[in-house]
Design an enzyme around this catalytic site. Structure first.
Site, PDB file in Angstrom:
ATOM      1  N   ASP A  85      -6.940   5.025  10.765  1.00  0.00           N
ATOM      2  CA  ASP A  85      -6.007   5.955  10.124  1.00  0.00           C
ATOM      3  C   ASP A  85      -5.091   6.515  11.205  1.00  0.00           C
ATOM      4  O   ASP A  85      -5.548   7.128  12.176  1.00  0.00           O
ATOM      5  CB  ASP A  85      -6.801   7.071   9.441  1.00  0.00           C
ATOM      6  CG  ASP A  85      -5.957   7.889   8.472  1.00  0.00           C
ATOM      7  OD1 ASP A  85      -4.718   7.795   8.515  1.00  0.00           O
ATOM      8  OD2 ASP A  85      -6.558   8.634   7.666  1.00  0.00           O
ATOM      9  N   ASP A  96       1.950   8.751   7.700  1.00  0.00           N
ATOM     10  CA  ASP A  96       0.485   8.725   7.671  1.00  0.00           C
ATOM     11  C   ASP A  96       0.072   7.443   6.959  1.00  0.00           C
ATOM     12  O   ASP A  96       0.441   7.222   5.796  1.00  0.00           O
ATOM     13  CB  ASP A  96      -0.011   9.969   6.915  1.00  0.00           C
ATOM     14  CG  ASP A  96      -1.518  10.154   6.977  1.00  0.00           C
ATOM     15  OD1 ASP A  96      -2.211   9.305   7.573  1.00  0.00           O
ATOM     16  OD2 ASP A  96      -2.001  11.153   6.414  1.00  0.00           O
ATOM     17  N   HIS A 155      -2.034  13.548  -0.229  1.00  0.00           N
ATOM     18  CA  HIS A 155      -1.488  14.881   0.052  1.00  0.00           C
ATOM     19  C   HIS A 155       0.005  14.832   0.282  1.00  0.00           C
ATOM     20  O   HIS A 155       0.585  13.790   0.614  1.00  0.00           O
ATOM     21  CB  HIS A 155      -2.168  15.456   1.306  1.00  0.00           C
ATOM     22  CG  HIS A 155      -2.176  14.498   2.468  1.00  0.00           C
ATOM     23  ND1 HIS A 155      -1.178  14.450   3.393  1.00  0.00           N
ATOM     24  CD2 HIS A 155      -3.071  13.539   2.821  1.00  0.00           C
ATOM     25  CE1 HIS A 155      -1.453  13.501   4.286  1.00  0.00           C
ATOM     26  NE2 HIS A 155      -2.598  12.924   3.947  1.00  0.00           N
ATOM     27  N   HIS A 163      -1.088  18.249   5.872  1.00  0.00           N
ATOM     28  CA  HIS A 163      -1.734  18.339   4.567  1.00  0.00           C
ATOM     29  C   HIS A 163      -1.197  19.549   3.825  1.00  0.00           C
ATOM     30  O   HIS A 163      -1.385  20.689   4.253  1.00  0.00           O
ATOM     31  CB  HIS A 163      -3.256  18.460   4.697  1.00  0.00           C
ATOM     32  CG  HIS A 163      -3.911  17.202   5.157  1.00  0.00           C
ATOM     33  ND1 HIS A 163      -4.294  16.995   6.453  1.00  0.00           N
ATOM     34  CD2 HIS A 163      -4.233  16.073   4.489  1.00  0.00           C
ATOM     35  CE1 HIS A 163      -4.832  15.789   6.566  1.00  0.00           C
ATOM     36  NE2 HIS A 163      -4.813  15.219   5.396  1.00  0.00           N
ATOM     37  N   GLU A 188      -3.818   7.835  -0.562  1.00  0.00           N
ATOM     38  CA  GLU A 188      -4.860   7.197   0.246  1.00  0.00           C
ATOM     39  C   GLU A 188      -6.185   7.074  -0.516  1.00  0.00           C
ATOM     40  O   GLU A 188      -7.088   7.892  -0.341  1.00  0.00           O
ATOM     41  CB  GLU A 188      -5.064   7.916   1.578  1.00  0.00           C
ATOM     42  CG  GLU A 188      -5.323   9.407   1.514  1.00  0.00           C
ATOM     43  CD  GLU A 188      -5.600   9.993   2.891  1.00  0.00           C
ATOM     44  OE1 GLU A 188      -6.192   9.310   3.746  1.00  0.00           O
ATOM     45  OE2 GLU A 188      -5.206  11.150   3.107  1.00  0.00           O
ATOM     46  N   GLU A 276      -3.781   3.385   2.855  1.00  0.00           N
ATOM     47  CA  GLU A 276      -2.874   4.541   2.754  1.00  0.00           C
ATOM     48  C   GLU A 276      -1.449   4.160   3.112  1.00  0.00           C
ATOM     49  O   GLU A 276      -1.208   3.397   4.048  1.00  0.00           O
ATOM     50  CB  GLU A 276      -3.341   5.653   3.690  1.00  0.00           C
ATOM     51  CG  GLU A 276      -2.474   6.901   3.649  1.00  0.00           C
ATOM     52  CD  GLU A 276      -2.981   8.012   4.535  1.00  0.00           C
ATOM     53  OE1 GLU A 276      -2.602   9.169   4.311  1.00  0.00           O
ATOM     54  OE2 GLU A 276      -3.763   7.711   5.463  1.00  0.00           O
TER      55      GLU A 276
END
Length: 291
Positions: A85, A96, A155, A163, A188, A276
């Site tokens: 990640d 992200d 998020h 977040h 994700e 993600e």
């Protein structure tokens, strides 16, 4: 969203996508987790961007928040399911993205999280509720015989904010926040062979600053000075140059200055996959920045 902000998201996403693929290629049996994390983060720095959070390398039943410690001697093993990640930012605007590398024989579990991510992305447009996204995620994972992790979510993103709302569920629901043009969100999905819930583990290597107030201990002051350029983005214990930081980190957490991120894991012996992407909601759909 202003055009210059949109372009920063796009640039960060392109870099993140390239580095994530290169990072995934590093994951092989007997390779060091610590060296892999260092190499991936160095790629971000070499590209002239910032590391938005310590690269997460989570194994098997662990879903998130694991990153090598300064003394880490772990290596990847045959049979491991590895979640990589990665967060990259340009002037605080974050990409992200994550993938799963299967060093065993569980391709269907990896496929479940990818299909769930893509099904949710296909529904993204203004007016859609997050409940609809969660329903799409859960359907894809469940159809393959696995469980979505109910207490982990995607998020929203904003400048130097990793977040924020809306939270994008991995389980079905009705209603919830409504997507709007200009939102930056990360979807994700996590698929698991376990219970569908993660719990805090004892291992804690990642922290972020959540309050700005005076502290007394000299080592604590050094840590806060060291992380000041991060603007509240997470950091790892291995990133700190301050000597012997552990006691001060614990004190800063107790005082509410730092937030600690324990490793999150399903039951021992289970396996978790993750996929993600980050995207910007547009007038008629979305632009995936990390594709």
């Amino acid at each position: 969203m202003k055009e210059e902000v949109f372009e920063r998201y796009i640039q960060a996403g392109k870099v993140a996508s390239t580095i994530l693929r290169k990072g995934g290629d590093l994951i092989r049996p007997d390779v060091s987790l610590a060296l892999t994390a260092a190499e991936v983060e160095q790629m971000v720095i070499d590209a002239g961007l910032g590391v938005a959070f310590p690269v997460n390398i989570s194994l098997n039943e662990s879903a998130a928040h694991d990153t090598p410690s300064p003394e880490d001697d772990r290596t990847f093993k045959a049979g491991d399911m590895v979640k990589l990640d990665l967060g990259v930012h340009l002037d605080g605007y974050i990409a992200d993205t994550a993938l799963t590398v299967d060093l065993g024989d569980q391709n269907l579990l990896v496929e479940a999280s990818i299909a769930a991510r893509d099904a949710a992305i296909a529904k993204v447009k203004p007016g859609v509720t997050i409940g609809e996204l969660g329903t799409a995620v859960a359907a894809e994972i469940g159809s393959r015989g696995y469980r979505p992790i109910a207490n982990l979510t995607g998020h929203g993103l904003d400048q130097f904010r990793l977040h924020m709302g809306p939270n994008v569920p991995n389980v079905g629901g009705i209603g919830g926040a409504v997507l709007e043009e200009g939102m930056a969100i990360a979807i994700e999905p996590f698929a698991t062979t376990g219970t569908g819930y993660v719990n805090d583990q004892k291992r804690v290597e990642i922290f972020s600053q959540m309050a700005w107030k005076p502290v007394r201990m000299p080592t604590s002051r050094k840590i806060l000075k060291e992380i000041e350029p991060l603007n509240g983005l997470p950091f790892a214990r291995r990133h700190l140059k301050t000597p012997k930081p552990d006691l001060s980190l614990l004190r800063l957490v107790r005082e509410g200055v730092l937030h600690a991120y324990p490793v999150l894991a399903d039951v021992p012996g289970s396996y978790v996959s993750q996929a993600e992407h980050t995207m910007i909601v547009t007038s008629d759909g979305c632009v995936v920045t990390t594709a």
